[in-house]
Design a protein around this motif. Structure first.
Motif, PDB file in Angstrom:
ATOM      1  N   GLY A 287      45.005  52.275  31.055  1.00  0.00           N
ATOM      2  CA  GLY A 287      44.922  53.714  32.003  1.00  0.00           C
ATOM      3  C   GLY A 287      44.316  53.383  32.996  1.00  0.00           C
ATOM      4  O   GLY A 287      43.743  54.572  33.456  1.00  0.00           O
ATOM      5  N   LYS A 288      44.210  52.396  33.650  1.00  0.00           N
ATOM      6  CA  LYS A 288      43.268  52.402  35.142  1.00  0.00           C
ATOM      7  C   LYS A 288      44.294  51.982  36.174  1.00  0.00           C
ATOM      8  O   LYS A 288      45.404  51.154  35.895  1.00  0.00           O
ATOM      9  N   ARG A 289      43.913  52.144  37.441  1.00  0.00           N
ATOM     10  CA  ARG A 289      44.740  51.746  38.513  1.00  0.00           C
ATOM     11  C   ARG A 289      44.299  50.358  38.976  1.00  0.00           C
ATOM     12  O   ARG A 289      43.228  50.384  39.276  1.00  0.00           O
ATOM     13  N   PRO A 290      45.147  49.545  39.232  1.00  0.00           N
ATOM     14  CA  PRO A 290      44.947  48.151  39.516  1.00  0.00           C
ATOM     15  C   PRO A 290      44.516  47.996  41.062  1.00  0.00           C
ATOM     16  O   PRO A 290      45.072  48.530  41.831  1.00  0.00           O
ATOM     17  N   LEU A 291      43.073  47.222  41.072  1.00  0.00           N
ATOM     18  CA  LEU A 291      42.867  47.126  42.566  1.00  0.00           C
ATOM     19  C   LEU A 291      42.316  45.703  42.777  1.00  0.00           C
ATOM     20  O   LEU A 291      42.002  44.848  41.727  1.00  0.00           O
ATOM     21  N   GLY A 292      42.577  45.065  44.065  1.00  0.00           N
ATOM     22  CA  GLY A 292      42.485  43.618  44.004  1.00  0.00           C
ATOM     23  C   GLY A 292      42.151  43.339  45.361  1.00  0.00           C
ATOM     24  O   GLY A 292      42.629  44.056  46.429  1.00  0.00           O
TER      25      GLY A 292
ATOM     26  N   GLU B 180      45.744  37.306  26.068  1.00  0.00           N
ATOM     27  CA  GLU B 180      45.250  37.861  25.070  1.00  0.00           C
ATOM     28  C   GLU B 180      43.618  37.958  25.474  1.00  0.00           C
ATOM     29  O   GLU B 180      42.951  39.256  25.306  1.00  0.00           O
ATOM     30  N   PHE B 181      42.781  37.183  26.326  1.00  0.00           N
ATOM     31  CA  PHE B 181      41.791  37.011  26.655  1.00  0.00           C
ATOM     32  C   PHE B 181      41.808  38.139  27.717  1.00  0.00           C
ATOM     33  O   PHE B 181      40.671  39.125  27.852  1.00  0.00           O
ATOM     34  N   VAL B 182      42.624  38.010  28.825  1.00  0.00           N
ATOM     35  CA  VAL B 182      42.566  39.153  29.706  1.00  0.00           C
ATOM     36  C   VAL B 182      42.708  40.747  29.239  1.00  0.00           C
ATOM     37  O   VAL B 182      41.935  41.419  29.514  1.00  0.00           O
ATOM     38  N   ASP B 183      43.716  40.650  28.138  1.00  0.00           N
ATOM     39  CA  ASP B 183      43.747  42.099  27.573  1.00  0.00           C
ATOM     40  C   ASP B 183      42.525  42.553  27.016  1.00  0.00           C
ATOM     41  O   ASP B 183      42.095  43.772  27.012  1.00  0.00           O
ATOM     42  N   ASP B 184      41.753  41.639  26.295  1.00  0.00           N
ATOM     43  CA  ASP B 184      40.596  42.261  25.660  1.00  0.00           C
ATOM     44  C   ASP B 184      39.521  42.436  26.540  1.00  0.00           C
ATOM     45  O   ASP B 184      38.789  43.463  26.087  1.00  0.00           O
ATOM     46  N   VAL B 185      39.349  41.670  27.528  1.00  0.00           N
ATOM     47  CA  VAL B 185      38.366  42.053  28.535  1.00  0.00           C
ATOM     48  C   VAL B 185      38.445  43.247  29.333  1.00  0.00           C
ATOM     49  O   VAL B 185      37.739  44.272  29.359  1.00  0.00           O
ATOM     50  N   ILE B 186      39.812  43.614  29.708  1.00  0.00           N
ATOM     51  CA  ILE B 186      40.080  44.756  30.654  1.00  0.00           C
ATOM     52  C   ILE B 186      40.067  45.821  29.570  1.00  0.00           C
ATOM     53  O   ILE B 186      39.650  46.958  29.974  1.00  0.00           O
ATOM     54  N   ARG B 187      40.498  45.684  28.227  1.00  0.00           N
ATOM     55  CA  ARG B 187      40.383  47.070  27.495  1.00  0.00           C
ATOM     56  C   ARG B 187      38.770  47.169  27.173  1.00  0.00           C
ATOM     57  O   ARG B 187      38.504  48.683  27.289  1.00  0.00           O
ATOM     58  N   GLU B 188      38.032  46.227  27.039  1.00  0.00           N
ATOM     59  CA  GLU B 188      36.757  46.888  27.004  1.00  0.00           C
ATOM     60  C   GLU B 188      35.856  47.301  27.841  1.00  0.00           C
ATOM     61  O   GLU B 188      35.155  48.223  27.957  1.00  0.00           O
ATOM     62  N   VAL B 189      36.186  46.736  29.122  1.00  0.00           N
ATOM     63  CA  VAL B 189      35.588  47.387  30.504  1.00  0.00           C
ATOM     64  C   VAL B 189      36.270  48.665  30.830  1.00  0.00           C
ATOM     65  O   VAL B 189      35.470  49.493  31.125  1.00  0.00           O
ATOM     66  N   ALA B 190      37.489  48.766  30.356  1.00  0.00           N
ATOM     67  CA  ALA B 190      37.979  49.916  30.929  1.00  0.00           C
ATOM     68  C   ALA B 190      37.547  51.247  29.862  1.00  0.00           C
ATOM     69  O   ALA B 190      37.140  52.230  30.158  1.00  0.00           O
ATOM     70  N   GLU B 191      37.326  50.898  28.486  1.00  0.00           N
ATOM     71  CA  GLU B 191      36.595  51.848  27.566  1.00  0.00           C
ATOM     72  C   GLU B 191      35.197  52.122  28.114  1.00  0.00           C
ATOM     73  O   GLU B 191      34.781  53.484  27.742  1.00  0.00           O
ATOM     74  N   LEU B 192      34.652  51.152  28.809  1.00  0.00           N
ATOM     75  CA  LEU B 192      33.096  51.613  29.334  1.00  0.00           C
ATOM     76  C   LEU B 192      33.101  52.166  30.660  1.00  0.00           C
ATOM     77  O   LEU B 192      32.140  52.563  31.126  1.00  0.00           O
ATOM     78  N   THR B 193      34.292  52.236  31.392  1.00  0.00           N
ATOM     79  CA  THR B 193      34.256  52.912  32.667  1.00  0.00           C
ATOM     80  C   THR B 193      34.934  54.191  32.776  1.00  0.00           C
ATOM     81  O   THR B 193      36.362  54.083  32.682  1.00  0.00           O
ATOM     82  N   PRO B 194      34.523  55.139  33.140  1.00  0.00           N
ATOM     83  CA  PRO B 194      35.219  56.415  33.213  1.00  0.00           C
ATOM     84  C   PRO B 194      36.045  56.490  34.736  1.00  0.00           C
ATOM     85  O   PRO B 194      36.654  57.488  34.514  1.00  0.00           O
ATOM     86  N   GLY B 195      35.462  55.722  35.477  1.00  0.00           N
ATOM     87  CA  GLY B 195      36.260  55.701  37.079  1.00  0.00           C
ATOM     88  C   GLY B 195      37.703  55.165  36.839  1.00  0.00           C
ATOM     89  O   GLY B 195      38.110  54.894  35.749  1.00  0.00           O
ATOM     90  N   PRO B 196      38.568  55.623  37.648  1.00  0.00           N
ATOM     91  CA  PRO B 196      39.989  55.199  37.565  1.00  0.00           C
ATOM     92  C   PRO B 196      40.686  53.965  37.928  1.00  0.00           C
ATOM     93  O   PRO B 196      41.741  53.583  37.646  1.00  0.00           O
ATOM     94  N   TYR B 197      39.494  53.055  38.334  1.00  0.00           N
ATOM     95  CA  TYR B 197      39.969  51.944  38.832  1.00  0.00           C
ATOM     96  C   TYR B 197      39.253  50.693  37.937  1.00  0.00           C
ATOM     97  O   TYR B 197      38.238  50.706  37.493  1.00  0.00           O
ATOM     98  N   ILE B 198      40.128  49.468  38.132  1.00  0.00           N
ATOM     99  CA  ILE B 198      39.637  48.105  37.731  1.00  0.00           C
ATOM    100  C   ILE B 198      40.057  47.212  38.833  1.00  0.00           C
ATOM    101  O   ILE B 198      41.360  47.136  38.961  1.00  0.00           O
ATOM    102  N   HIS B 199      39.020  46.472  39.272  1.00  0.00           N
ATOM    103  CA  HIS B 199      39.363  45.421  40.440  1.00  0.00           C
ATOM    104  C   HIS B 199      39.613  44.065  39.548  1.00  0.00           C
ATOM    105  O   HIS B 199      38.891  43.761  38.828  1.00  0.00           O
ATOM    106  N   ILE B 200      40.781  43.555  39.871  1.00  0.00           N
ATOM    107  CA  ILE B 200      40.665  42.062  39.122  1.00  0.00           C
ATOM    108  C   ILE B 200      40.802  40.922  39.948  1.00  0.00           C
ATOM    109  O   ILE B 200      41.268  39.829  39.807  1.00  0.00           O
ATOM    110  N   GLY B 201      40.184  41.204  41.069  1.00  0.00           N
ATOM    111  CA  GLY B 201      39.910  39.859  42.332  1.00  0.00           C
ATOM    112  C   GLY B 201      41.307  39.567  42.710  1.00  0.00           C
ATOM    113  O   GLY B 201      41.933  40.103  43.487  1.00  0.00           O
ATOM    114  N   GLY B 202      41.479  38.093  42.278  1.00  0.00           N
ATOM    115  CA  GLY B 202      42.754  37.543  42.951  1.00  0.00           C
ATOM    116  C   GLY B 202      42.685  36.710  44.260  1.00  0.00           C
ATOM    117  O   GLY B 202      43.577  36.332  44.559  1.00  0.00           O
ATOM    118  N   ASP B 203      41.593  36.408  44.679  1.00  0.00           N
ATOM    119  CA  ASP B 203      41.375  35.768  45.808  1.00  0.00           C
ATOM    120  C   ASP B 203      41.009  34.387  45.391  1.00  0.00           C
ATOM    121  O   ASP B 203      40.635  34.135  44.465  1.00  0.00           O
TER     122      ASP B 203
END
Length: 531
Positions: A366-371, A318-341
């Motif tokens: 609506g974003k393309r995952p990057l990590g 639920e936390f991840v969904d809220d964070v990604i949702r808000e960041v995605a709404e603020l970001t017009p670019g196609p990517y969100i980087h979720i780290g993972g290292d």
């Protein structure tokens, strides 16, 4: 210059615009130094695909005007006018008709460029009747303006009016990028950097034709982006940094301001919210994100690999969904980087379960995952982009992903991590991936570096600048210059023109006078023949 000799600092300034450019020629052009003009053509960084010196050029005067032939290029035209007005002191009006007559002018045109140059390439022509930059899209015009910038004397970088010969040498240039992705990462989590510092960083990217800013917004030491549904992330998690300083964060409006500033310079912001590891700032903000239900203490050290979100709790997602949702709404670019290292405290099974869900959440918004390339652990679909960061060139899992269709960003730490020391006595930086001289930054090929990966699978190179030891813009500049322009050239220029270190070191050294005027705190490497 010693590593701690960091006296030169660039004052923030507005850079110029882009478009199809036409400059008419003036009398001073004929009197100018032909050899000096030729050298400016020969010393462009990144080196263009094709250049031809044609003779007489054009002197910008107080009669010069700027013509924008398409409304889509208006922003570029304003950008160019703002850039040139300060050092020249000229009005440089934007006009609706192409400049004609002896005074000539500047024309910005979105017609007449070949399909070969794509969306980011351009053609630039300077002759006695004018200078013209033609492109298929505004991004190409912008790239052409950055080349025009280097065709003018270094005084064009000044933040006050200068007396100079504003002659553009006669030349024809055809140019376009080798890779679609030419990125630079900035860690604002270990140490926080203010909005104006990030804007200056974006200006440096634009100056050398990079087009992606990877903004590392969260880590163990700090949470730097306001999340309205989880306010304590910044109230608590953003309150400190490495060494125990006061930290800081970007409000959502400030983040929008950064994104808009980048867009005006044709730079796409790629926000990174690192997970499931590198999350101590979040764990210190909310007890419920911890498996034991107890808040972690804030962390101001530099160790890695000790933190993780609780994989088994549904509130984590639920936390991840809220964070990604808000960041995605603020970001017009196609990517969100979720780290993972560096998620060292959980099992591979836990990691893969978490990443599968996190990747789906990114897609849902609506974003393309990057990590980082560890994101390949759960064998994700081909839309997921791994960013390779290990120092060596052997990465079987990355090669296998490329065979399956995943595109890859190349950031080998031994060449592209600009937080590595120049030499063993460099005061700033780290050395876990080795020492990275200017030559090391240039002496690799992003298209062939990873064993078993064809260039067709490489989106492009990206530098990384982690901030464990960096606290100021001075520090950023010192680690960035002169290495960043080296990797920027690898991303833009054809491989047939990036295999000659001796030629490059000569060209790169000629950027020094520009950096002096920009007040950039660059490292005067002994590998370069500074003037």
């Amino acid at each position: 210059m010693s590593d701690d000799d960091m006296g030169r600092r660039r004052a923030l300034q507005t850079i110029g615009g882009i478009g199809t450019l036409s400059f008419g020629i003036g009398s001073a052009a004929a009197q100018g130094s032909e050899s000096s003009d030729t050298r400016r053509v020969e010393n462009i960084v990144p080196v263009p695909v094709e250049t031809e010196v044609t003779g007489a050029g054009y002197e910008i005067t107080d009669e010069t005007a700027i013509y924008v032939g398409d409304t889509s290029a208006t922003g570029v035209g304003k950008y160019l006018a703002d850039f040139l007005r300060t050092p020249t002191g000229y009005e440089l009006p934007i006009v609706e008709q192409p400049p004609r007559g002896a005074a000539g002018g500047i024309s910005l045109r979105l017609t007449g460029a070949s399909d070969e140059v794509g969306e980011e390439g351009y053609r630039l022509q300077v002759n006695p009747s004018g200078v013209t930059i033609r492109a298929n899209a505004p991004a190409g015009l912008f790239a052409g303006v950055q080349t025009l910038r280097q065709l003018l004397p270094p005084a064009v970088e000044a933040d006050s009016a200068r007396a100079a010969d504003w002659t553009v040498p006669g030349v024809q240039i055809r140019d376009y990028p080798r890779f679609a992705h030419r990125g630079a990462h900035l860690d604002v989590a270990r140490h926080f950097f203010e909005v104006d510092d990030v804007k200056q960083y974006i200006d440096y990217l634009a100056q050398y034709k990079a087009n992606h800013l990877h903004l590392h917004l969260t880590d163990d030491q700090g949470w730097r982006i306001e999340i309205e549904s989880w306010p304590k992330l910044t109230e608590i998690g953003g309150s400190t940094e490495v060494g125990g300083g006061e930290g800081g964060f970007y409000t959502q409006d400030e983040y929008r301001e950064i994104v808009e500033y980048a867009q005006e310079r044709f730079v796409t912001v790629v926000p990174e919210v690192d997970m499931p590891g590198h999350t101590n700032a979040a764990l210190a903000s909310y007890a419920e994100l911890n498996c034991d239900g107890e808040r972690e203490d804030l962390y101001t050290g530099t160790q890695v690999g000790f933190s993780s979100l609780c994989i088994d709790k549904e509130i984590t997602y639920e936390f991840v969904d809220d964070v990604i949702r808000e960041v995605a709404e603020l970001t017009p670019g196609p990517y969100i980087h979720i780290g993972g290292d560096e998620a060292h405290v959980i099992t591979d099974e836990e990691y893969n379960y978490f990443m599968e869900r996190a990747i789906d959440i990114v897609r849902d918004h609506g974003k393309r995952p990057l990590g980082w390339h560890q994101i390949l652990g759960p064998d994700p679909d081909a839309d997921v982009i791994p960013q390779y960061w290990y120092p060596g060139n052997e990465a079987p899992e990355v090669a296998e992903a490329a065979q399956k269709g995943n595109e890859i960003i190349a950031s080998p730490a031994s060449h592209a991590y600009l937080d590595m020391k120049y030499h063993e006595d460099t005061e700033l930086g780290l050395d876990w991936a080795g020492l990275t001289s200017v030559k090391e930054a240039y002496d690799w090929d992003p298209g062939t570096f990873i064993e078993g990966v064809d260039e067709s699978s490489i989106m492009g190179p990206e530098t990384a600048l982690w901030s464990e030891t960096l606290e100021t813009l001075d520090d950023i500049e010192f680690m960035l210059f002169p290495r960043f322009p080296a990797i920027a050239e690898l991303g833009w220029s054809p491989d047939t023109k990036t295999d000659d270190w001796e030629s490059f070191r000569e060209r790169l050294a000629t950027q020094g006078p520009r950096w002096d005027i920009q007040d950039i705190n660059y490292y005067e490497s002994s590998q370069l023949p500074w003037a």
